[in-house]
Design a protein around this motif. Structure first.
Motif, PDB file in Angstrom:
ATOM      1  N   TYR A  35      40.792  43.881  48.071  1.00 57.86           N
ATOM      2  CA  TYR A  35      41.533  42.893  47.289  1.00 57.86           C
ATOM      3  C   TYR A  35      41.885  41.670  48.138  1.00 57.86           C
ATOM      4  O   TYR A  35      41.777  40.534  47.681  1.00 57.86           O
ATOM      5  CB  TYR A  35      42.799  43.513  46.692  1.00 57.86           C
ATOM      6  CG  TYR A  35      42.538  44.297  45.429  1.00 57.86           C
ATOM      7  CD1 TYR A  35      42.868  43.773  44.187  1.00 57.86           C
ATOM      8  CD2 TYR A  35      41.962  45.562  45.464  1.00 57.86           C
ATOM      9  CE1 TYR A  35      42.632  44.490  43.028  1.00 57.86           C
ATOM     10  CE2 TYR A  35      41.724  46.282  44.318  1.00 57.86           C
ATOM     11  CZ  TYR A  35      42.051  45.744  43.097  1.00 57.86           C
ATOM     12  OH  TYR A  35      41.813  46.451  41.948  1.00 57.86           O
ATOM     13  N   HIS A  38      39.160  39.181  48.502  1.00 64.10           N
ATOM     14  CA  HIS A  38      38.841  38.411  47.292  1.00 64.10           C
ATOM     15  C   HIS A  38      40.040  37.636  46.758  1.00 64.10           C
ATOM     16  O   HIS A  38      40.064  37.228  45.598  1.00 64.10           O
ATOM     17  CB  HIS A  38      38.266  39.340  46.219  1.00 64.10           C
ATOM     18  CG  HIS A  38      36.932  39.867  46.617  1.00 64.10           C
ATOM     19  ND1 HIS A  38      36.780  41.039  47.308  1.00 64.10           N
ATOM     20  CD2 HIS A  38      35.694  39.350  46.469  1.00 64.10           C
ATOM     21  CE1 HIS A  38      35.502  41.233  47.556  1.00 64.10           C
ATOM     22  NE2 HIS A  38      34.821  40.228  47.060  1.00 64.10           N
ATOM     23  N   LEU A 126      43.307  36.234  42.488  1.00 68.23           N
ATOM     24  CA  LEU A 126      42.152  37.073  42.820  1.00 68.23           C
ATOM     25  C   LEU A 126      40.916  36.574  42.081  1.00 68.23           C
ATOM     26  O   LEU A 126      41.002  36.163  40.922  1.00 68.23           O
ATOM     27  CB  LEU A 126      42.419  38.525  42.428  1.00 68.23           C
ATOM     28  CG  LEU A 126      43.433  39.263  43.296  1.00 68.23           C
ATOM     29  CD1 LEU A 126      43.879  40.550  42.628  1.00 68.23           C
ATOM     30  CD2 LEU A 126      42.858  39.543  44.666  1.00 68.23           C
ATOM     31  N   ASP A 127      39.775  36.637  42.759  1.00 66.86           N
ATOM     32  CA  ASP A 127      38.487  36.337  42.125  1.00 66.86           C
ATOM     33  C   ASP A 127      38.040  37.625  41.433  1.00 66.86           C
ATOM     34  O   ASP A 127      37.449  38.504  42.049  1.00 66.86           O
ATOM     35  CB  ASP A 127      37.487  35.891  43.187  1.00 66.86           C
ATOM     36  CG  ASP A 127      36.137  35.482  42.611  1.00 66.86           C
ATOM     37  OD1 ASP A 127      35.824  35.873  41.455  1.00 66.86           O
ATOM     38  OD2 ASP A 127      35.398  34.782  43.314  1.00 66.86           O
ATOM     39  N   ALA A 130      34.185  38.536  41.418  1.00 59.99           N
ATOM     40  CA  ALA A 130      33.712  38.983  42.734  1.00 59.99           C
ATOM     41  C   ALA A 130      34.297  40.351  43.082  1.00 59.99           C
ATOM     42  O   ALA A 130      33.617  41.196  43.666  1.00 59.99           O
ATOM     43  CB  ALA A 130      34.078  37.965  43.803  1.00 59.99           C
ATOM     44  N   LEU A 131      35.535  40.578  42.697  1.00 61.67           N
ATOM     45  CA  LEU A 131      36.182  41.863  42.951  1.00 61.67           C
ATOM     46  C   LEU A 131      35.466  42.980  42.202  1.00 61.67           C
ATOM     47  O   LEU A 131      35.215  44.054  42.751  1.00 61.67           O
ATOM     48  CB  LEU A 131      37.646  41.780  42.527  1.00 61.67           C
ATOM     49  CG  LEU A 131      38.580  42.887  42.938  1.00 61.67           C
ATOM     50  CD1 LEU A 131      38.614  43.073  44.443  1.00 61.67           C
ATOM     51  CD2 LEU A 131      39.979  42.602  42.422  1.00 61.67           C
TER      52      LEU A 131
END
Length: 147
Positions: A35, A38, A126-127, A130-131
């Motif tokens: 986490y 990202h 957070l992305d 992508a995560l």
């Protein structure tokens, strides 16, 4: 003989509990690193409309919250929030539709206990895409190969 057997069973139980705690701590640590990798730069606040889509505990001072399915934030708290580990839900305080770092709280909700709010120290977006990709990749890599 019975006492020896009981002692052996007790020691085995303690060892298994220790192994479970170590694995859970390792898994929590790996998730936190994923986490954090990202997460964007800290922001002062995020929009909040009174409910969250989900949340993930990442340690005793860190969690991720989803105010919407496509939007998530990494929240770092001002210290351990031990009640989070036992919470079935959380509540976020907010001001005029915004959750602010240094002013708002996460409150763990558990049956039969008095909720104690935990102050939010830092908020990082957070992305989510992508995560999810990284999580899928990690799951694929940990799956057993061959049949």
């Amino acid at each position: 003989m019975k006492d020896s057997l009981r002692l052996t069973a007790l020691l085995l139980g303690v060892a298994l509990l220790g192994a479970c705690a170590t694995n859970a701590g390792l898994r929590e640590s790996n998730n936190l690193a994923l986490y954090q990798a990202h997460a964007g730069e800290p922001v002062d606040s995020f929009s909040y409309y009174g409910s969250i889509s989900g949340w993930t505990l990442l340690g005793d001072t860190t969690l991720a919250v989803w105010p919407r399915p496509s939007r998530a934030y990494l929240l770092e708290l001002h210290g351990p929030c031990s009640d989070l580990a036992f919470a079935h839900a959380i509540a976020l305080s907010s001001r005029m539709g915004q959750v602010h770092a240094r002013f708002d709280d996460v409150t763990p909700l558990s049956r039969g206990s008095t909720p104690f709010p935990c102050r939010i120290r830092e908020i990082r977006p957070l992305d989510v895409k992508a995560l999810k990709r990284a999580g899928k990749l990690a799951q694929d890599q940990s799956a057993p190969s061959g049949t």
